[in-house]
Design an enzyme around this catalytic site. Structure first.
Site, mmCIF file in Angstrom:
data_model
loop_
_atom_site.group_PDB
_atom_site.id
_atom_site.type_symbol
_atom_site.label_atom_id
_atom_site.label_comp_id
_atom_site.label_asym_id
_atom_site.label_seq_id
_atom_site.Cartn_x
_atom_site.Cartn_y
_atom_site.Cartn_z
ATOM 1 N N TYR A 17 12.916 28.121 -26.440
ATOM 2 C CA TYR A 17 14.346 28.203 -26.757
ATOM 3 C C TYR A 17 14.945 26.809 -26.911
ATOM 4 O O TYR A 17 15.650 26.513 -27.889
ATOM 5 C CB TYR A 17 15.054 28.974 -25.647
ATOM 6 C CG TYR A 17 16.551 29.065 -25.793
ATOM 7 C CD1 TYR A 17 17.126 29.968 -26.678
ATOM 8 C CD2 TYR A 17 17.400 28.269 -25.020
ATOM 9 C CE1 TYR A 17 18.506 30.059 -26.802
ATOM 10 C CE2 TYR A 17 18.774 28.361 -25.136
ATOM 11 C CZ TYR A 17 19.324 29.259 -26.024
ATOM 12 O OH TYR A 17 20.684 29.352 -26.147
ATOM 13 N N GLY B 279 30.529 34.377 -30.938
ATOM 14 C CA GLY B 279 30.883 34.549 -32.341
ATOM 15 C C GLY B 279 32.131 35.382 -32.517
ATOM 16 O O GLY B 279 33.040 35.018 -33.275
#
Length: 248
Positions: A150, A19
């Site tokens: 996940y 990010g």
């Protein structure tokens, strides 16, 4: 390059790793970028690193009130979003038999619910012709025995990209996902692995190394830009050859 001059981008989970790397890239190409994180300290540190074209906002993507406040802040300051990188996520590396209900709820909340409602709340601000990129995972494409939960949450996020691509097509909003392989980030740092562990991982990767956040950032910037104008509803695997090739 200046592909994002006068554009505004939101990056959730933008205080570190992929990010933060993507925030650096979009700012370097002219964008104003909003990064979110869950703690004031990390948000402030990221905003200081990114400079004056960055805005750091404390927001938990699993909290709908926090998402509403985030969008109000963006609307008041920028009035629009051209790009959303739904990047916030959590790793869950537990054998199937050992996964608890709290484990399940937390993973689904962050990796799917958080992505879903981030995009829903952002939608009124996203301009026609805008772009959404969702951070999925290479585990969509190759089974891994301790990543059942996940992988399932990331598969849901990827499917959201495909269905939203269809739903938002009349507005010209493109929606794609990326599937990073092993990337050296604070969530999965190479430095925390033993030499044996690191070698075992890279031996499966044709590139013979971990990826870097800036390599993910370059891919996200491409998908978010006008250069990818005919790419929609796709998943871009960025894994050094992990999924589709066998090292010699």
């Amino acid at each position: 390059m200046t592909r994002f001059i006068d554009q505004t981008a939101l990056i959730t989970g933008g205080t570190s790793g992929m990010g933060l790397g993507t925030a650096h890239r979009l700012i370097a190409e002219g964008a104003h970028v909003i990064v979110t994180g869950r703690t004031r300290q990390r948000v402030d540190q990221a905003a200081a690193l990114l400079g004056p074209r960055a805005l750091g906002v404390v927001a938990d993507t699993t909290d709908l009130d926090a998402l509403n406040a985030l969008m109000d802040t963006i609307k008041a300051r920028y009035g629009k979003l051209n790009v959303v990188f739904a990047n916030a996520g959590v790793g869950t590396f537990t054998p199937f038999a050992d996964i608890t209900e709290p484990d399940f709820d937390h993973a689904v909340d962050v990796n799917f619910k958080g992505v879903f409602f981030t995009l829903q709340k952002a939608l009124p601000l996203i301009v026609d012709g805008g772009s959404i990129v969702i951070n999925a995972s290479w585990t969509l494409h190759r089974g891994n025995g301790i990543l059942t939960l996940y992988s399932a949450t990331k598969a849901a996020a990827h499917n959201l990209a495909r269905t939203l691509a269809a739903e938002l097509a009349p507005r010209g909003v493109r929606v794609n996902s990326i599937s990073p392989g092993y990337i050296d980030t604070p969530m999965y740092p190479v430095a925390a692995l033993s030499e044996t562990e690191a070698a075992a991982i890279t031996s499966r990767v044709v590139a013979d190394r971990f990826g870097r956040p800036e390599e993910i950032a370059a891919a996200v910037a491409f998908l978010a830009s006008a250069e990818a104008s005919y790419i929609n509803g796709q998943d871009l695997v960025i894994d050094g050859g992990l999924v589709n090739a066998i090292p010699a």
